[in-house]
Design a protein around this motif. Sequence first.
Motif, short mmCIF file in Angstrom:
data_model
loop_
_atom_site.label_atom_id
_atom_site.label_comp_id
_atom_site.label_asym_id
_atom_site.label_seq_id
_atom_site.Cartn_x
_atom_site.Cartn_y
_atom_site.Cartn_z
N LEU A 1 0.84 -1.19 0.00
CA LEU A 1 0.00 0.00 0.00
C LEU A 1 0.88 1.25 0.00
CD1 LEU A 1 -2.42 -1.17 2.86
CD2 LEU A 1 -2.67 -1.57 0.40
N ALA A 2 0.42 2.27 -0.71
CA ALA A 2 1.20 3.52 -0.76
C ALA A 2 0.29 4.67 -1.17
CB ALA A 2 2.36 3.37 -1.76
N ASP A 3 0.83 5.88 -1.03
CA ASP A 3 0.08 7.09 -1.34
C ASP A 3 -0.16 7.21 -2.85
OD1 ASP A 3 -1.03 9.60 -1.18
OD2 ASP A 3 0.92 10.62 -1.18
N ALA A 4 -1.42 7.44 -3.23
CA ALA A 4 -1.75 7.55 -4.66
C ALA A 4 -1.58 8.97 -5.18
CB ALA A 4 -3.19 7.10 -4.88
N PHE A 5 -1.43 9.93 -4.26
CA PHE A 5 -1.43 11.34 -4.67
C PHE A 5 -0.02 11.89 -4.86
CE2 PHE A 5 -5.43 10.36 -2.77
CZ PHE A 5 -6.35 10.96 -3.62
N PRO B 1 -1.91 10.72 -9.55
CA PRO B 1 -1.18 10.24 -10.73
C PRO B 1 -0.75 8.78 -10.65
CG PRO B 1 0.16 11.76 -9.44
CD PRO B 1 -1.23 11.83 -8.89
N ALA B 2 -0.51 8.27 -9.45
CA ALA B 2 0.00 6.90 -9.35
C ALA B 2 -1.03 5.85 -9.74
CB ALA B 2 0.50 6.64 -7.92
N VAL B 3 -2.31 6.20 -9.69
CA VAL B 3 -3.33 5.18 -9.98
C VAL B 3 -4.19 5.53 -11.20
CG1 VAL B 3 -3.51 4.29 -7.63
CG2 VAL B 3 -4.93 6.23 -8.31
#
Lengths: 596, 49
Positions: A441-445, A501-503
């Motif tokens: 799990l990680a930050d999507a923003f 941006p990551a997702v």
Amino acid sequence: MPSIVLGISAFYHDSAAVLLIDNEIIAAAQEERFTRIKNDSAFPVNAIQFVLAEAGVDGNDLSAVAFYEKPLLKFERLLETIHSVVPQGAFSFIKAMPMWFKEKLFIKQIIRKELKKLGARKDLLILFPEHHLSHAASAYYPSPFSEAAVVTIDGVGEWTTTSIGYAKGNNITILKEQHFPHSIGLLYSAFTYFLGFKVNSGEYKVMGLAPYGDILNEQTVSYIDKIKTVLIDIRNDGSYLLNMHYFAFASELKMIHVKKWEKLFGIEKRKPETELLQAHKNLARAIQEVLNDIIIMLAQTARQLTGSNQLVLAGGVALNCVANARIIEEGIFSDVWVQPAAGDAGGALGAAYAAANIWFKQPDRKSGACDAMKGCQLGPHYDTAAIKKLIAPFGAAYKYYNDFNELTRFIAKEISKGKIIGWFQGKMEFGPRALGNRSILADAFSADMQSILNVRIKQRESFRPFAPAVIENDTHLYFNATRPSRHMSFTFKQLDKISAPAVIHVDGSARIQTVNKNVHSRLFQLLEAYKQETGHSLFINTSFNQRGEPIVCTPKDAYLAFMQMKLDWLVMGDFVFDYTLQPENNGPKERKFEAD
Amino acid sequence: MEFIKELLQFLKARKKMWLMPLIVILLLLSALVVLSSSSALGPFIYSLF
């Protein structure tokens, strides 16, 4: 006496075992998770032992074993193919034959021998539903519907490559089939090969690459035209014929005639791990568009033939969440359900369901409210004592939380700071997706999180997108999702406002997992804590593994992967491990996995 | 023996007895491959076989 059915898939790719008791899935697992060999095709001894132990039964308690296909019918296809192409490729067939005479023709005997070791009777009933019936059963019986159109699409089973059927109550009737060598699964795999990815595992990379192609570009338009006019003849009902002049898979141990493809598309076959040019991206876009068109036509035909307003899907091609989303967008059906383990592992589930429902005529257990997959949480699970015991040899440093709310508040804060979390909870997922029990799990923003996770952590291609886990009731704040998507089976478009941006893929789509409080409760709790911390209801959820490695199964696998990938935190149950506090000699270990 | 019986029943039911000579030839050739110790599955790309 309860009806206890063991479903097995094996000997091609992704072996698995499933146990059904009175039509309820008790346990399911893929063999690769135990042997640590990606897509392991060996007879699933470990998975069988696990599902029997999980149910507290032994071989003697089994009502039947169901193998996911008919070996003799497959052998017939092989022989007739040899007969039709010989002398071309004769040596390839001869080389493949020892494997058939050694094991593939003797699956019944192998099952009997292996299960005898686990206490099974000599006269144990062994059933062999057809490959596509197994897929159809895996799509329909665990779905929420009590009648539905059924579409199955994959590379090839015995003869069938695509089927349309109708299911109602306990019965599935196959209405239409497409036969080998004409296969859209194999067509997509052929492009996977030409684009330099591995057949049978790289197909989802082609799907991920496709949005980088420019649909308005002349080159893409000409590729689509060439595919539709030269490689495949598509009819209005979604049936099709491949131009076998360009394909080698029917007669040789390779997918395509490379020179002919290079001449057709005007580019060389891409060598694995080399630079991806715009032409490769455009070609990926072209085949994805053609696949979408065929699948929509097949869905329309299924609607016409069955009159049903509900569709269920399975087979390897049903893992293509972009094509699945197109079916929804077209509004052909009021509801669509996709078997989350749509590939051959799910065939074990389907075989067991087919035996229970068609052979044993078990009563229908459908609730109508939700599917019977239990959030895919069907694999091994480890309680506090087991985690402690399995971690003990590492002398690992950890903190135990008595209060899970406190744990989630702490981890939510760490995610918001850009830290990367290994998240290991409850039962391992069945199927290819990590849905919050064996996840990273990680930050999507964060602007650079996609690159950090792809290149530094998972050591894979930088273009590959990540999926977001989002609180189900907040999905509408971010995406145009019209329904829950608990198994990442569909893509949805982002709404204008979000900046994650990551997702979010380059085309504005995301393969979302909607997280329901009652299905994935611990992940839901973490998302709630994250929302309180940041105001956002989503973060990245990607599988807990390195490139080429099966998703972690045991606490030991998780700890080793955590150390090798240098994740910031590992959470296992109520234990939290800080990477900076771990003994130096615990890693990174040299664990070698063949790149996928 | 059980396997041979099942194979014959299968071929008869499917009206594919004409495949029998091919099976015998392939059996002999694959025995040759095994005896000559060559790799059973060389450049394995897709498990269609």
